[in-house]
Design a protein around this motif. Sequence first.
Motif, PDB file in Angstrom:
ATOM      1  N   ILE A 116      43.494  50.232  39.805  1.00  0.00           N
ATOM      2  CA  ILE A 116      42.384  49.281  39.828  1.00  0.00           C
ATOM      3  C   ILE A 116      42.804  47.995  39.123  1.00  0.00           C
ATOM      4  O   ILE A 116      43.791  47.956  38.388  1.00  0.00           O
ATOM      5  N   GLN A 117      42.035  46.961  39.337  1.00  0.00           N
ATOM      6  CA  GLN A 117      42.410  45.625  38.878  1.00  0.00           C
ATOM      7  C   GLN A 117      42.661  45.564  37.382  1.00  0.00           C
ATOM      8  O   GLN A 117      43.641  44.955  36.934  1.00  0.00           O
ATOM      9  N   ALA A 118      41.799  46.179  36.583  1.00  0.00           N
ATOM     10  CA  ALA A 118      41.955  46.084  35.126  1.00  0.00           C
ATOM     11  C   ALA A 118      43.297  46.632  34.672  1.00  0.00           C
ATOM     12  O   ALA A 118      43.964  46.047  33.809  1.00  0.00           O
ATOM     13  N   HIS A 119      43.720  47.749  35.245  1.00  0.00           N
ATOM     14  CA  HIS A 119      44.984  48.352  34.829  1.00  0.00           C
ATOM     15  C   HIS A 119      46.182  47.545  35.312  1.00  0.00           C
ATOM     16  O   HIS A 119      47.176  47.389  34.582  1.00  0.00           O
ATOM     17  N   ILE A 120      46.110  47.033  36.533  1.00  0.00           N
ATOM     18  CA  ILE A 120      47.232  46.251  37.058  1.00  0.00           C
ATOM     19  C   ILE A 120      47.412  44.972  36.238  1.00  0.00           C
ATOM     20  O   ILE A 120      48.534  44.604  35.864  1.00  0.00           O
ATOM     21  N   GLU A 121      46.329  44.298  35.928  1.00  0.00           N
ATOM     22  CA  GLU A 121      46.425  43.024  35.215  1.00  0.00           C
ATOM     23  C   GLU A 121      46.608  43.212  33.708  1.00  0.00           C
ATOM     24  O   GLU A 121      47.427  42.508  33.088  1.00  0.00           O
ATOM     25  N   ARG A 122      45.874  44.131  33.103  1.00  0.00           N
ATOM     26  CA  ARG A 122      45.840  44.200  31.643  1.00  0.00           C
ATOM     27  C   ARG A 122      46.793  45.243  31.063  1.00  0.00           C
ATOM     28  O   ARG A 122      47.296  45.073  29.952  1.00  0.00           O
ATOM     29  N   ARG A 123      47.059  46.334  31.810  1.00  0.00           N
ATOM     30  CA  ARG A 123      47.999  47.339  31.308  1.00  0.00           C
ATOM     31  C   ARG A 123      49.424  47.020  31.750  1.00  0.00           C
ATOM     32  O   ARG A 123      50.361  47.103  30.957  1.00  0.00           O
ATOM     33  N   PHE A 124      49.572  46.661  33.038  1.00  0.00           N
ATOM     34  CA  PHE A 124      50.915  46.399  33.566  1.00  0.00           C
ATOM     35  C   PHE A 124      51.282  44.912  33.585  1.00  0.00           C
ATOM     36  O   PHE A 124      52.426  44.567  33.868  1.00  0.00           O
ATOM     37  N   SER A 125      50.315  44.037  33.348  1.00  0.00           N
ATOM     38  CA  SER A 125      50.553  42.588  33.369  1.00  0.00           C
ATOM     39  C   SER A 125      51.171  42.143  34.686  1.00  0.00           C
ATOM     40  O   SER A 125      52.139  41.383  34.728  1.00  0.00           O
ATOM     41  N   MET A 126      50.581  42.620  35.772  1.00  0.00           N
ATOM     42  CA  MET A 126      51.043  42.272  37.114  1.00  0.00           C
ATOM     43  C   MET A 126      49.907  41.592  37.875  1.00  0.00           C
ATOM     44  O   MET A 126      48.736  41.658  37.494  1.00  0.00           O
ATOM     45  N   GLU A 127      50.254  40.959  38.965  1.00  0.00           N
ATOM     46  CA  GLU A 127      49.285  40.206  39.761  1.00  0.00           C
ATOM     47  C   GLU A 127      48.417  41.150  40.586  1.00  0.00           C
ATOM     48  O   GLU A 127      48.903  42.129  41.152  1.00  0.00           O
ATOM     49  N   TRP A 128      47.144  40.824  40.663  1.00  0.00           N
ATOM     50  CA  TRP A 128      46.194  41.582  41.485  1.00  0.00           C
ATOM     51  C   TRP A 128      45.720  40.717  42.639  1.00  0.00           C
ATOM     52  O   TRP A 128      45.517  39.508  42.491  1.00  0.00           O
ATOM     53  N   SER A 129      45.534  41.341  43.777  1.00  0.00           N
ATOM     54  CA  SER A 129      44.956  40.676  44.946  1.00  0.00           C
ATOM     55  C   SER A 129      44.281  41.761  45.773  1.00  0.00           C
ATOM     56  O   SER A 129      44.411  42.951  45.449  1.00  0.00           O
ATOM     57  N   PRO A 130      43.530  41.414  46.817  1.00  0.00           N
ATOM     58  CA  PRO A 130      42.861  42.443  47.613  1.00  0.00           C
ATOM     59  C   PRO A 130      43.814  43.592  47.957  1.00  0.00           C
ATOM     60  O   PRO A 130      44.864  43.377  48.565  1.00  0.00           O
ATOM     61  N   PRO A 131      43.483  44.823  47.537  1.00  0.00           N
ATOM     62  CA  PRO A 131      44.469  45.904  47.560  1.00  0.00           C
ATOM     63  C   PRO A 131      44.907  46.363  48.941  1.00  0.00           C
ATOM     64  O   PRO A 131      46.058  46.774  49.107  1.00  0.00           O
ATOM     65  N   VAL A 132      44.025  46.338  49.921  1.00  0.00           N
ATOM     66  CA  VAL A 132      44.428  46.816  51.244  1.00  0.00           C
ATOM     67  C   VAL A 132      45.486  45.894  51.849  1.00  0.00           C
ATOM     68  O   VAL A 132      46.503  46.352  52.378  1.00  0.00           O
ATOM     69  N   ASP A 133      45.272  44.582  51.747  1.00  0.00           N
ATOM     70  CA  ASP A 133      46.248  43.631  52.279  1.00  0.00           C
ATOM     71  C   ASP A 133      47.574  43.722  51.534  1.00  0.00           C
ATOM     72  O   ASP A 133      48.651  43.671  52.145  1.00  0.00           O
ATOM     73  N   ARG A 134      47.508  43.864  50.219  1.00  0.00           N
ATOM     74  CA  ARG A 134      48.750  43.969  49.449  1.00  0.00           C
ATOM     75  C   ARG A 134      49.476  45.278  49.765  1.00  0.00           C
ATOM     76  O   ARG A 134      50.705  45.308  49.854  1.00  0.00           O
ATOM     77  N   MET A 135      48.728  46.376  49.915  1.00  0.00           N
ATOM     78  CA  MET A 135      49.372  47.646  50.231  1.00  0.00           C
ATOM     79  C   MET A 135      50.030  47.596  51.606  1.00  0.00           C
ATOM     80  O   MET A 135      51.134  48.144  51.807  1.00  0.00           O
ATOM     81  N   ARG A 136      49.412  46.948  52.560  1.00  0.00           N
ATOM     82  CA  ARG A 136      50.035  46.779  53.873  1.00  0.00           C
ATOM     83  C   ARG A 136      51.367  46.053  53.734  1.00  0.00           C
ATOM     84  O   ARG A 136      52.387  46.464  54.307  1.00  0.00           O
TER      85      ARG A 136
END
Length: 335
Positions: A93-113
Motif C-alpha cells: 500500500i502507498q504508506a509502506h511504499i513511500e514511508r517504509r521503503f522510500s520509493m515512488e508510488w503511483s496507481p498500482p495497476v498501471d505500475r504493476m502492468r
Amino acid sequence: MKIDMGMIGSSAAGCGPIAADAETQGFDGVWASESVTDAFLQSQAALLTTDRLSVGTAIAVAFARNPMSVAYLSWDLAAMSDGRFVLGLGSQIQAHIERRFSMEWSPPVDRMRDFLLALDAIFSSWRDGTRLDYRGEHYQHTLMTPVFTPHHHTHRIPTMIAAVGAKMTELGGELCDGLLLHGMTTTAYLDQVTLPAVERGLATSGRDREALELYVPLFLVMGDTDAELEDMARRTREQIAFYASTPAYAKVLASVGYENLQPELQGLSREGKWAEMGELIDDRLLHEIALVGKPEEMPALCKERFGGRVDRVSSYFGWPTDDPDRLREILAAFA
C-alpha cells in the motif's frame, strides 16, 4: 486441488527445515512471505532443502524493487531449483511504499502492468538473446551486455500477483501464470467479482482458464473438540475483523450483506479495541469466509465450496495436529 503448507516462517534461517518437513508430509508447495525478512532469501533456504516442492514468494513487494533486480533473483532461484521457483509479487500500500521503503508510488495497476512487461522483456533477452529495449511509463531497461547476462537456462519462471480488486485481478488474468488471492473472501465475491475479472483478463490475452492458477490461503477453523473449535473460531474472528476494518475489503463484506460493518470496525481499530472487533464477526459471516470442522473434513469442505473456483489452497493458521501419518492422509484427500 493442490494443498500447500502456506507460509514457512519469518526467518530465512528457519525456512529450510520447515520446507523439508513440508515435503516429507506431502504438501505440494510452500510460500515465503515478506514481513521482517526478504522473501527471496526464504525461498532460497527452502529450495536448498527440498527436491519436489514448488516454492514461491507470497508476496515479494514489487514496488520496493525494480524489474531488473527481481529478474536476477528469480532467474537464479529457478536455475538452482530446476524450475521449482514461483515469483509472486504484490504492490503493498502507498504508506509502506513511500514511508517504509522510500520509493515512488503511483496507481498500482498501471505500475504493476509496467513491471510485469519489463520483467518479460528482461527474461526474453536472457532466454532468446534478443536485444533488451524496454521503454515503459515507469521502467526503462535498455542495456544488457554479455558481462551482465546470467548463465542461460530454459526453466520457465511462473509469475503471480496478489489481487483483491477487479482491476488487479483482470491484469493477472491477462499477463500472469496465476493469482495470489486472499483468504478474506467469500464465494459470492469470487463469483461476482474475482472470476469474471479473471475471464476478462484471459480473454484479452486469448488464453483459457487452464492457463491460470488461483491460490488462496483459507481460513480453516479446525479442531477435534468443541473447546478447540471455539478457540480457533475466536482467533479467526479476530483476524477477519482486522482485515475487514480496511477499505480494501469493503466489497468483500458487501458481497454477503455486511456493507455497514467495515466503517464500524475501522473506528474500533483506531481506538485499539481489537478484542471488541472480533466480537462483531457473527456466526453467519464467519461461515461465509471460513470453513469449520475437524481436520479430516477439510478436503471435502474445500472441494464443496472452492472446487472449480480455485486450484490450490493452504490453511491460514496451519494444521492442528502433530501426527504425521494423520496429516499425510488428510493431505492426500485433497488430490
